[in-house]
Design a protein around this motif. Structure first.
Motif, PDB file in Angstrom:
ATOM      1  N   PRO A  48      -1.038  -5.664 -44.044  1.00  0.00           N
ATOM      2  CA  PRO A  48      -1.054  -4.428 -44.847  1.00  0.00           C
ATOM      3  C   PRO A  48      -1.136  -4.682 -46.342  1.00  0.00           C
ATOM      4  CG  PRO A  48       0.590  -4.286 -43.100  1.00  0.00           C
ATOM      5  CD  PRO A  48       0.083  -5.701 -43.105  1.00  0.00           C
ATOM      6  N   SER A  49      -0.783  -5.897 -46.789  1.00  0.00           N
ATOM      7  CA  SER A  49      -0.906  -6.212 -48.211  1.00  0.00           C
ATOM      8  C   SER A  49      -2.354  -6.182 -48.659  1.00  0.00           C
ATOM      9  CB  SER A  49      -0.313  -7.597 -48.488  1.00  0.00           C
ATOM     10  OG  SER A  49       1.052  -7.655 -48.146  1.00  0.00           O
ATOM     11  N   PRO A 108      -4.119  -1.627 -46.436  1.00  0.00           N
ATOM     12  CA  PRO A 108      -2.991  -0.678 -46.404  1.00  0.00           C
ATOM     13  C   PRO A 108      -2.997   0.252 -45.189  1.00  0.00           C
ATOM     14  CG  PRO A 108      -4.004  -0.758 -48.595  1.00  0.00           C
ATOM     15  CD  PRO A 108      -4.906  -1.522 -47.669  1.00  0.00           C
ATOM     16  N   ARG A 137      -0.422  -0.120 -42.216  1.00  0.00           N
ATOM     17  CA  ARG A 137       1.028  -0.013 -42.411  1.00  0.00           C
ATOM     18  C   ARG A 137       1.722   0.704 -41.254  1.00  0.00           C
ATOM     19  NH1 ARG A 137       2.444  -1.769 -47.342  1.00  0.00           N
ATOM     20  NH2 ARG A 137       0.827  -1.819 -48.976  1.00  0.00           N
TER      21      ARG A 137
END
Length: 585
Positions: A514-515, A518, A521
């Motif tokens: 997710p970094s 996104p 998430r």
């Protein structure tokens, strides 16, 4: 051993239509059959959807683990406590190596009385990945040695090389590590363990530290780089297609004087693509039991370290392309050459016929080159013991719990007996112990069968590899003289860091975090809710059987493509350089 025949290129028998008989048609027919059990189909659909979510969440977790490991500075993945003894970054000629002492766990009896046994010094390979493969779980070389009561030391290294460090600098630092361990345990010479590419470093230390070290154990370690079997070991041909060492020099220049180990890891994965497919297919099929083991291994496999330009060029030119170690032409420094005939401590060589990266040809082929006859070996006062496994793969030599508890445990338990053998060549045999005697605490018995050097019938090096070496030297001279200065002038830390993060081996992993993405998430929450209520599908579900048949057929197709690819490379190599095969008998 004989080369692969064309029949091996066919993954399975053809059906009447001439197509591969496998899971595609079977799965299609099962779904279109009017008598389909729709209850079983619904249950399979639900299970397939759940496994899909858990599969992608596992890959998401892998990416997060790797990013967190990167943020922590890529520390060694040892499943043991340790303390630092020497940090070679503080030496006069600094290198990115460090000597660690492995400590037993709090309250553990392991290691008590260890001062009565010789110390073990384990060296992990610098072959693209970080340190820890020799001890990243309890059933490992470190764990076996520690549980046996030996003091255990480990040579670790840092992600980035020191500026301008050379191979000679690294070898000199390793010698100081050996001297430090020997000083801490007087009258008990340290036993050296070399894993994979660390094996040649251990042999050089054995030759340079004669009288200072005890037996040396070489696990999956190549010393004869031109040896191999046609169609089975294509990696030895790689230099013939990339033109030699100049490409490594170019990649290092583009990375601001560093060589990214991710390139080496990518070569390993390309060597046997069906194994990569099987790894992910097995995770998907058995997601409930394989998740933790997959993540544990990938923390090591997905962590890539750098080597300095000077170091990787020396390794490629002298070993992979030059094959100069077995011939005594490996230059360590200006006036010093490695000579394997100077080794006087016993050598134990562990190789596997299932290892397509370091086959027995490369692990044992140097012996008849250095010692022409058995009499020469005996006159030199040397003892060489070899042990082979019929099927385990390259990584299994280091990470398999069964191998650790059998082969590695047997080797360690037999070292004192090996030191007492008369000079000569021996094959180590491991057999099930006779439980009726009760004389041994080990579940196996070990014996040594005398062998003759002349029995190691490997073909002499092919002249084609000599031509590759000559071409590599010429191409490297041209690149170094005319192109390298320009490439270095255009490279800087910013472009090098961008090249690092854009490497396919990293992007394929990190983009699932997710970094970087996104929109992923929500995946952990969804996977968590599935995991809390999940009931795995019954093994007798017919659609699950069809899925596994389909996976097996895909594996066979990929394997057949790889076999054909390797055969084509062998033929192309022969066209370019002449006869290229070196067959072992």
């Amino acid at each position: 051993m004989q080369a692969s025949t064309c029949t091996q290129c066919v993954p399975q028998e053809a059906n009447r239509d001439g197509r591969a008989d496998g899971g595609f048609e079977e799965a299609r027919d099962r779904l279109l059959n009017p008598a389909t059990d729709h209850g079983a189909l619904w249950a399979y659909g639900r299970d397939f959807w759940e496994r899909s979510i858990l599969f992608w969440d596992t890959l998401r977790r892998r990416a997060d683990d790797l990013i967190e490991h990167e943020r922590r500075g890529l520390p060694p993945l040892l499943d043991f406590r340790f303390e630092t003894i020497l940090d070679a970054r503080r030496f006069e000629r600094p290198v990115n190596c460090v000597l660690l002492r492995i400590l037993p766990g709090p309250g553990s009896d392991i290691g008590r009385g260890s001062e009565q046994k010789p110390p073990i010094l384990i060296l992990d390979p610098r072959a693209g990945h970080g340190p820890g493969i020799g001890g990243f779980k309890q059933d490992s070389e470190v764990g076996v040695a520690l549980s046996d009561g030996n003091p255990v030391y480990f040579v670790s290294f840092f992600p980035q090389p020191c500026h301008g460090q050379t191979l000679a600098d690294v070898l000199h630092a390793l010698r100081r590590f050996v001297e430090a361990v020997a000083h801490r345990h007087p009258d008990r010479p340290p036993i050296l363990y070399g894993n994979c590419q660390a094996g040649w470093a251990v042999t050089l230390l054995s030759a340079d530290c004669s009288g200072l070290v005890g037996p040396a154990v070489l696990n999956g370690s190549p010393l004869s780089y031109w040896s191999g079997e046609v169609g089975i070991n294509p990696m030895r041909l790689a230099a013939g297609f990339n033109g030699g060492a100049w490409l490594v020099h170019l990649v290092s220049d583009l990375s601001d004087g560093r060589f990214d180990g991710a390139w080496l890891a990518q070569n390993f994965e390309n060597l046997k693509p069906e194994a990569q497919w099987e790894k992910y297919a097995d995770l998907f099929t058995h997601i409930d039991r394989e998740r933790d083991r997959f993540l544990e291994f990938e923390r090591w496999w997905g962590s890539f370290f750098f080597l300095s330009r000077e170091e990787i060029l020396a390794i490629v030119e002298n070993l992979f392309i030059g094959n100069q170690l077995e011939g005594g032409r490996f230059r360590i420094c200006e006036h010093c050459f490695a000579d394997l005939r100077r080794i006087r401590n016993p050598l134990v060589i562990f190789a596997s016929y299932g290892d397509n990266i370091t086959p027995p040809h490369q692990a044992l082929g140097w012996i008849p080159v250095v010692y022409k006859t058995t009499e020469q070996l005996i006159q030199a006062g040397q003892r060489i013991v070899y042990l082979t496994n019929p099927h385990v793969g390259h990584l299994g030599i280091f990470v398999s719990a069964k191998i650790a508890q059998r082969e590695h445990r047997a080797i360690l338990a037999s070292l004192s007996e090996i030191e007492g053998l008369p000079p000569g060549l021996y094959e180590m045999k491991i057999e099930e112990a006779d439980s009726s005697t009760g004389a041994s605490k080990l579940p196996f018995a070990v014996r040594f069968e005398s062998r003759r050097v002349e029995e190691l019938k490997f073909q002499p090096p092919d002249p084609a590899f000599e031509r590759i070496r000559d071409f590599s030297e010429a191409a490297e001279t041209i690149y170094r003289t005319f192109f390298s200065p320009f490439v270095q002038s255009t490279s800087n830390p910013l472009t090098a860091e961008a090249a690092k993060w854009l490497h396919p081996m990293r992007m394929s992993r990190y983009l699932l975090s997710p970094s970087f993405s996104p929109w992923l998430r929500g995946l952990p929450g969804l996977a968590g809710s599935i995991r809390d209520t999940r009931v795995p599908l019954a093994e007798d579900n017919p659609f699950l059987a069809a899925e596994r048949t389909l996976i097996g057929s895909t594996t066979s197709l990929i394997e057949a493509s790889r076999i054909n690819r390797d055969a084509a490379l062998e033929r192309m190599f022969e066209v370019l350089y002449g006869r290229a095969s070196s067959r072992g008998v």
